[in-house]
Design a protein around this motif. Structure first.
Motif, PDB file in Angstrom:
ATOM      1  N   UNK A   1       0.714  -0.661   0.197  1.00 20.64           N
ATOM      2  CA  UNK A   1      -0.248   0.188  -0.275  1.00 20.64           C
ATOM      3  C   UNK A   1       0.649   0.944   0.302  1.00 20.64           C
ATOM      4  N   UNK A   2       2.178   1.541   1.088  1.00 12.10           N
ATOM      5  CA  UNK A   2       2.708   2.469   0.659  1.00 12.10           C
ATOM      6  C   UNK A   2       3.683   2.529  -0.291  1.00 12.10           C
TER       7      UNK A   2
ATOM      8  N   UNK B   1       2.340   1.393  -3.549  1.00  8.07           N
ATOM      9  CA  UNK B   1       1.433   2.214  -4.547  1.00  8.07           C
ATOM     10  C   UNK B   1       0.951   3.741  -4.475  1.00  8.07           C
ATOM     11  N   UNK B   2       1.004   4.056  -2.762  1.00  7.70           N
ATOM     12  CA  UNK B   2       0.121   5.353  -2.274  1.00  7.70           C
ATOM     13  C   UNK B   2       1.432   7.000  -3.266  1.00  7.70           C
TER      14      UNK B   2
ATOM     15  N   UNK C   1      -3.986  -3.785  -0.786  1.00  8.51           N
ATOM     16  CA  UNK C   1      -4.084  -2.462   0.249  1.00  8.51           C
ATOM     17  C   UNK C   1      -4.578  -3.293   1.530  1.00  8.51           C
TER      18      UNK C   1
END
Lengths: 180, 423
Positions: free
Chosen positions: B189-190, B192-193, B224
């Motif tokens: 998730x990090x 992708x952010x 996510x």
């Protein structure tokens, strides 16, 4: 699956499944921008179901037969009936029997996947060595061996995406837990 | 970093090392002589003084990367005997010889689709593109710059085992395509952010830098949630067999989706329908239909001791122990039957009991010396109970190949020999 719209989703939804929209300063700024050229060279996956991202070019069944004899038959058999490598041909009508034969013709739901897989992984001893023309050609030949393409045919992005695979309707979602 | 590792070793230092290693070799050959006596030798038994007490052992540093005792040479990966080729194949962890819940890296199960690539991490890149605001490219150094996390999770191949005979003889033969490790990396998730997902993002197509360019599509919800990009396993960098230098890790999902040697993540609106998620890792039912995108590994357990090809020395006390796991979360209980499944008693779960990790269970037991069938049955925190093979086959038929999480009973004969009771 729930739609994840980062700009309009409510706070509660964001907390549940979405990434909260990040302010620029909240990012770590790790990594650098990938260039178009870097992406293009590696961006090889084909949309199996719709043929998206199939490259230009085309290949004939006849040319495919030659490539197959030279580079595939040693593992997959002269007519694709299998060897060290999977059987690629036949098996239609066997899937519900005690001895199912899964092949490109009997099992695969989508034809563009064939181009994708051959280009990325075959021949097993020299993957990514065939050019796009030859991948179209040998895909055409494997489809021809399965009765899905005429001997005189030429395969390109459009005609490959248009092929309806016989087993396409047989795929269903995951119903588990199915034993209760 | 110490000076030693930064500078060429000095000549005197090298001489010291060489003599130390030579000494080590001498000591090893002594132990080798002792080894020749294993099983029949008695000269090291009391009241005699053991050989290995009468001379110093190997010097410190005689093995710069340690290996198990030479008396444990049999504890190795379980490799198929008659496979047509070993490039797209698998080997199993020797579960019956392992304790606890962590699988040593050297015997962690393997499944490769195009062999094991030998990747120079300096020349490895991860490209993240597709439905993102800003396509990015990362070096391994970049990836390790992100906040890190370590988690203990099992990893299991979806075909572990098949539904058809011949059934395996040992615990490893049956379900050795499961292993468990502490994984270190960054939350996906990090990463992708950093790129920023576009609203249409629903799937991420992950691709390996191996000769199969292994490709699987992962639903965005998983990406996510608890998905990770992993670079270390049990404290050291990933082994080449496990995806060095970088892999995806999807806790609880079938192993092949945790794409190894990761080079590309493409964010998409639809799955790729790659060969591996259409032709290969789909489950054929008796009626000819096939289940696709069968991600989760359901609750499962196996008794690893006593288990197939082992032998109980004598009647009396024997601990029954094994492992249980579930892709849906924590194991909530394991029951043991020592009467062919007629009655069940709860086993003790060894702490820690972790989400999507192997859980060790133990059951104190006295064998009366009579033939008996023992088996374990796992229940996970969703209330799901591990089924029998007959129950699974009744629903799925015998052709589905993947996701067999059946109970495997062991038969113990009067002479103590343990065999697979599923015939």
């Amino acid at each position: 699956m729930r739609k994840c719209n980062m700009r309009t989703a409510s706070a509660a939804l964001l907390a549940a499944t979405c990434i909260a929209p990040l302010q620029a300063q909240e990012r770590y700024t790790i990594g650098r921008a990938a260039t178009d050229a870097e992406i293009a060279a590696w961006n090889i996956d084909i949309g199996g179901n719709d043929g998206s991202n199939l490259p230009p070019g085309s290949g004939t069944v006849a040319r495919g037969a030659t490539i197959f004899a030279e580079q595939c038959a040693s593992c997959h058999g002269d007519k694709g009936h299998g060897g060290i490598g999977d059987r690629l041909v036949g098996g239609q009508g066997t899937l519900a029997s005690p001895k199912p034969i899964k092949t490109v013709g009997s099992y695969w739901p989508y034809a563009p996947t064939l181009f994708d897989y051959i280009r990325r992984a075959m021949p097993m001893n020299a993957p990514q060595s065939l050019n796009d023309t030859d991948v179209y050609a040998v895909s055409a030949y494997v489809l021809h061996l399965n009765g899905l393409l005429a001997a005189a045919a030429t395969l390109d992005a459009k005609s490959l995406a248009a092929i309806k695979m016989p087993n396409r309707a047989a795929f269903v979602g995951d119903p588990r837990p199915d034993v209760k | 970093m110490s000076e030693l590792s930064d500078h060429p070793i000095s000549a005197s230092r090298r001489r010291f090392l060489e003599s130390a290693i030579a000494g080590g070799i001498a000591a090893t050959s002594l132990a080798g002589d002792a080894l020749a006596e294993i099983g029949k030798g008695t000269e090291n038994l009391p009241p005699k003084i053991p050989e290995w007490m009468k001379t110093p052992g190997d010097p410190v540093g005689s093995q710069l990367y340690g290996t198990p005792s030479q008396f444990e040479k049999h504890v190795v990966r379980n490799v198929p005997k008659n496979a047509a080729q070993m490039i797209s194949a698998s080997s199993r962890a020797p579960l019956q010889d392992l304790d606890g819940i962590i699988t040593p890296n050297g015997v962690f199960y393997e499944r490769h689709h195009g062999g094991i690539p030998n990747i120079d991490p300096e020349q490895h890149r991860l490209i993240l593109h597709g439905l993102v605001e800003k396509p990015l490219i990362f070096t391994m150094e970049d990836i390790r710059q992100f906040p890190s996390q370590s988690r203990i999770y099992f990893l299991e191949c979806s075909g572990n085992p098949t539904y058809t005979k011949p059934y395996g003889k040992t615990a490893s033969d049956l379900v050795g395509l499961v292993s468990c490790a502490e994984w270190t990396g960054v939350s996906l998730k990090l990463v992708l952010q950093e790129a920023g997902l576009k609203p249409e993002a629903k799937w991420i197509v992950a691709e390996g830098a191996d000769a199969a360019a292994m490709t699987r599509s992962i639903p965005i919800e998983k990406c996510l949630d608890d998905a990770m990009l992993v670079y270390s396993q049990n404290g050291e960098r990933l082994r080449p067999q496990q995806g060095y230098p970088l892999r995806v890790f999807l806790p609880g999902f079938e192993g092949n989706m945790s794409v190894k040697w990761l080079r590309r993540l493409k964010v998409t609106a639809e799955p790729a329908y790659s060969r591996e998620e259409t032709s290969k890792y789909t489950d054929l039912m008796a009626d000819g239909s096939s289940r696709e995108f069968t991600f989760y590994m359901e609750a499962k357990s196996i008794i690893t001791r006593p288990s197939g090809e082992q032998r109980l020395s004598a009647p009396g006390f024997h601990e029954i122990t094994g492992i249980a796991w579930s892709g849906h979360g924590k194991i909530s209980r394991v029951d043991i039957s020592v009467d062919e499944g007629k009655s069940w008693q709860e086993a003790q779960l060894q702490d820690p009991v972790l989400t999507r990790a192997l859980t060790r269970f133990r059951f104190p037991w006295r064998w009366d010396g009579k033939p008996v069938v023992i088996q374990s049955r796992a229940t996970d925190e969703t209330g799901y109970v591990q089924p029998t093979l007959a129950q699974l086959i009744a629903v799925r038929g015998e052709n589905s190949f993947y996701h067999n999480n059946a109970i495997w009973p062991w038969r113990i004969a009067a002479n103590g020999e343990v065999t697979n009771a599923q015939v």
